[in-house]
Scaffold this motif. Structure first.
Motif, PDB file in Angstrom:
ATOM      1  N   ALA A 101       0.831  -1.212   0.000  1.00 15.69           N
ATOM      2  CA  ALA A 101       0.000   0.000   0.000  1.00 15.69           C
ATOM      3  C   ALA A 101       0.862   1.257   0.000  1.00 15.69           C
ATOM      4  CB  ALA A 101      -0.933  -0.002   1.200  1.00 15.69           C
ATOM      5  N   THR A 102       1.857   1.307   0.855  1.00 16.03           N
ATOM      6  CA  THR A 102       2.722   2.486   0.923  1.00 16.03           C
ATOM      7  C   THR A 102       3.571   2.603  -0.329  1.00 16.03           C
ATOM      8  OG1 THR A 102       2.732   2.371   3.324  1.00 16.03           O
ATOM      9  CG2 THR A 102       4.496   3.645   2.302  1.00 16.03           C
ATOM     10  N   PHE A 103       4.043   1.477  -0.836  1.00 21.64           N
ATOM     11  CA  PHE A 103       4.808   1.474  -2.077  1.00 21.64           C
ATOM     12  C   PHE A 103       3.963   2.040  -3.226  1.00 21.64           C
ATOM     13  CE2 PHE A 103       6.126  -0.547  -6.056  1.00 21.64           C
ATOM     14  CZ  PHE A 103       7.475  -0.223  -6.086  1.00 21.64           C
ATOM     15  N   LEU A 104       2.712   1.578  -3.333  1.00 21.99           N
ATOM     16  CA  LEU A 104       1.820   2.069  -4.391  1.00 21.99           C
ATOM     17  C   LEU A 104       1.497   3.549  -4.208  1.00 21.99           C
ATOM     18  CD1 LEU A 104      -0.682  -0.909  -4.757  1.00 21.99           C
ATOM     19  CD2 LEU A 104       1.054  -0.166  -6.412  1.00 21.99           C
ATOM     20  N   ALA A 105       1.239   3.969  -2.978  1.00 21.98           N
ATOM     21  CA  ALA A 105       0.921   5.381  -2.731  1.00 21.98           C
ATOM     22  C   ALA A 105       2.085   6.267  -3.152  1.00 21.98           C
ATOM     23  CB  ALA A 105       0.599   5.599  -1.249  1.00 21.98           C
ATOM     24  N   ASN A 106       3.295   5.886  -2.799  1.00 23.12           N
ATOM     25  CA  ASN A 106       4.444   6.717  -3.137  1.00 23.12           C
ATOM     26  C   ASN A 106       4.785   6.663  -4.627  1.00 23.12           C
ATOM     27  OD1 ASN A 106       4.751   7.697  -0.545  1.00 23.12           O
ATOM     28  ND2 ASN A 106       6.066   6.015   0.071  1.00 23.12           N
ATOM     29  N   THR A 107       4.566   5.539  -5.256  1.00 22.62           N
ATOM     30  CA  THR A 107       4.844   5.418  -6.685  1.00 22.62           C
ATOM     31  C   THR A 107       3.787   6.140  -7.519  1.00 22.62           C
ATOM     32  OG1 THR A 107       5.948   3.300  -6.295  1.00 22.62           O
ATOM     33  CG2 THR A 107       5.301   3.788  -8.557  1.00 22.62           C
ATOM     34  N   ILE A 108       2.523   5.877  -7.239  1.00 23.95           N
ATOM     35  CA  ILE A 108       1.442   6.566  -7.956  1.00 23.95           C
ATOM     36  C   ILE A 108       1.517   8.064  -7.676  1.00 23.95           C
ATOM     37  CG2 ILE A 108      -1.077   6.852  -8.088  1.00 23.95           C
ATOM     38  CD1 ILE A 108      -1.221   3.785  -7.390  1.00 23.95           C
ATOM     39  N   GLY A 109       1.769   8.406  -6.426  1.00 23.79           N
ATOM     40  CA  GLY A 109       1.908   9.811  -6.055  1.00 23.79           C
ATOM     41  C   GLY A 109       3.049  10.481  -6.791  1.00 23.79           C
ATOM     42  N   GLY A 110       4.175   9.789  -6.924  1.00 20.66           N
ATOM     43  CA  GLY A 110       5.308  10.337  -7.673  1.00 20.66           C
ATOM     44  C   GLY A 110       4.935  10.614  -9.119  1.00 20.66           C
ATOM     45  N   LEU A 111       4.247   9.682  -9.747  1.00 23.66           N
ATOM     46  CA  LEU A 111       3.805   9.862 -11.134  1.00 23.66           C
ATOM     47  C   LEU A 111       2.913  11.097 -11.260  1.00 23.66           C
ATOM     48  CD1 LEU A 111       3.566   8.458 -14.030  1.00 23.66           C
ATOM     49  CD2 LEU A 111       1.367   7.663 -13.173  1.00 23.66           C
ATOM     50  N   LEU A 112       1.953  11.205 -10.363  1.00 25.48           N
ATOM     51  CA  LEU A 112       1.021  12.323 -10.419  1.00 25.48           C
ATOM     52  C   LEU A 112       1.677  13.652 -10.040  1.00 25.48           C
ATOM     53  CD1 LEU A 112      -2.146  10.535  -8.978  1.00 25.48           C
ATOM     54  CD2 LEU A 112      -1.602  11.052 -11.378  1.00 25.48           C
ATOM     55  N   ILE A 113       2.617  13.624  -9.109  1.00 27.23           N
ATOM     56  CA  ILE A 113       3.347  14.843  -8.749  1.00 27.23           C
ATOM     57  C   ILE A 113       4.123  15.359  -9.955  1.00 27.23           C
ATOM     58  CG2 ILE A 113       5.318  15.717  -7.408  1.00 27.23           C
ATOM     59  CD1 ILE A 113       4.176  14.044  -5.030  1.00 27.23           C
ATOM     60  N   GLY A 114       4.758  14.464 -10.697  1.00 25.48           N
ATOM     61  CA  GLY A 114       5.457  14.878 -11.914  1.00 25.48           C
ATOM     62  C   GLY A 114       4.514  15.559 -12.890  1.00 25.48           C
ATOM     63  N   ALA A 115       3.340  14.968 -13.088  1.00 25.38           N
ATOM     64  CA  ALA A 115       2.360  15.552 -14.009  1.00 25.38           C
ATOM     65  C   ALA A 115       1.828  16.889 -13.499  1.00 25.38           C
ATOM     66  CB  ALA A 115       1.203  14.567 -14.224  1.00 25.38           C
ATOM     67  N   VAL A 116       1.540  16.967 -12.220  1.00 27.75           N
ATOM     68  CA  VAL A 116       1.004  18.210 -11.648  1.00 27.75           C
ATOM     69  C   VAL A 116       2.037  19.328 -11.721  1.00 27.75           C
ATOM     70  CG1 VAL A 116       0.273  19.317  -9.487  1.00 27.75           C
ATOM     71  CG2 VAL A 116      -0.742  17.141 -10.177  1.00 27.75           C
ATOM     72  N   MET A 117       3.274  19.030 -11.418  1.00 24.71           N
ATOM     73  CA  MET A 117       4.294  20.083 -11.424  1.00 24.71           C
ATOM     74  C   MET A 117       4.529  20.638 -12.828  1.00 24.71           C
ATOM     75  SD  MET A 117       4.947  20.840  -8.405  1.00 24.71           S
ATOM     76  CE  MET A 117       3.380  20.319  -7.796  1.00 24.71           C
TER      77      MET A 117
END
Length: 144
Positions: A52-68
Motif C-alpha cells: 500500500a505504501t509502495f503504491l501510494a508513493n509510486t502513484i503519487g510520484g507519477l502524479l506529482i510529476g504531471a502536476v508540477m
C-alpha cells in the motif's frame, strides 16, 4: 525564537490567502482518505513488503510529476492548482513517514534484506514515476 531575517510562522501564514490554505487542507483530507483506502485494501503485515505504501508513493510520484509540469509550464496562472493537487491531495496521499516505519518494522522482524529492498525500490519507483509523469505530460501536451 524565530531565525534572524525570518518572520514568525504565524506572520508567514497570514501572508497566504485563506483560499490557498483551504485548498491545501481540502486536498490533504482527500489525499489522506485515498491513502487510507489503499491501506485497507492492502494491509501491511510486519516482515512483509508494504504494498500500500509502495503504491501510494509510486502513484503519487507519477502524479506529482504531471502536476508540477502542468502547474509550472502548462497552466502557471492557476494559483490553486499546485496547493490543492500538489501539496494537498498528493502530499496527503504520499507517505514517506510510513515508508520509514515500514523499513523499521522489517528490521524489527529480522527481515534486513526486505528492509533494504523496500527502501531502495520505493525511492527508485517514486523518483522514476515522477520523471515518467513529467515526460508523459509534456508529450501529451505536444501532441495537442
Amino acid at each position: 525564537m524565530p531565525a534572524p531575517n525570518r518572520p514568525p510562522l504565524r506572520d508567514a501564514l497570514r501572508a497566504v490567502p485563506a483560499t490557498v490554505l483551504a485548498a491545501v487542507a481540502l486536498g490533504g483530507a482527500i489525499g489522506s482518505l485515498a491513502r487510507y483506502g489503499l491501506l485497507v485494501l492492502y494491509p501491511a503485515a510486519p516482515g512483509r513488503f508494504d504494498l500500500a505504501t509502495f503504491l501510494a508513493n509510486t502513484i503519487g510520484g507519477l502524479l506529482i510529476g504531471a502536476v508540477m509540469v502542468t502547474a509550472t509550464e502548462i497552466a502557471p496562472g492557476r494559483r490553486h492548482l499546485r496547493p490543492f493537487l500538489g501539496v494537498g491531495v498528493l502530499g496527503g496521499f504520499t507517505t514517506f513517514s510510513t515508508y520509514i516505519v515500514g523499513i523499521g518494522r522489517a528490521l524489527d522482524t529480522g527481515a534486513a534484506l526486505l528492509a533494504v529492498v523496500y527502501a531502495f525500490a520505493t525511492i527508485a519507483a517514486a523518483l522514476g514515476a515522477a520523471a515518467a509523469g513529467m515526460w508523459a505530460t509534456r508529450v501529451l501536451v505536444r501532441r495537442r
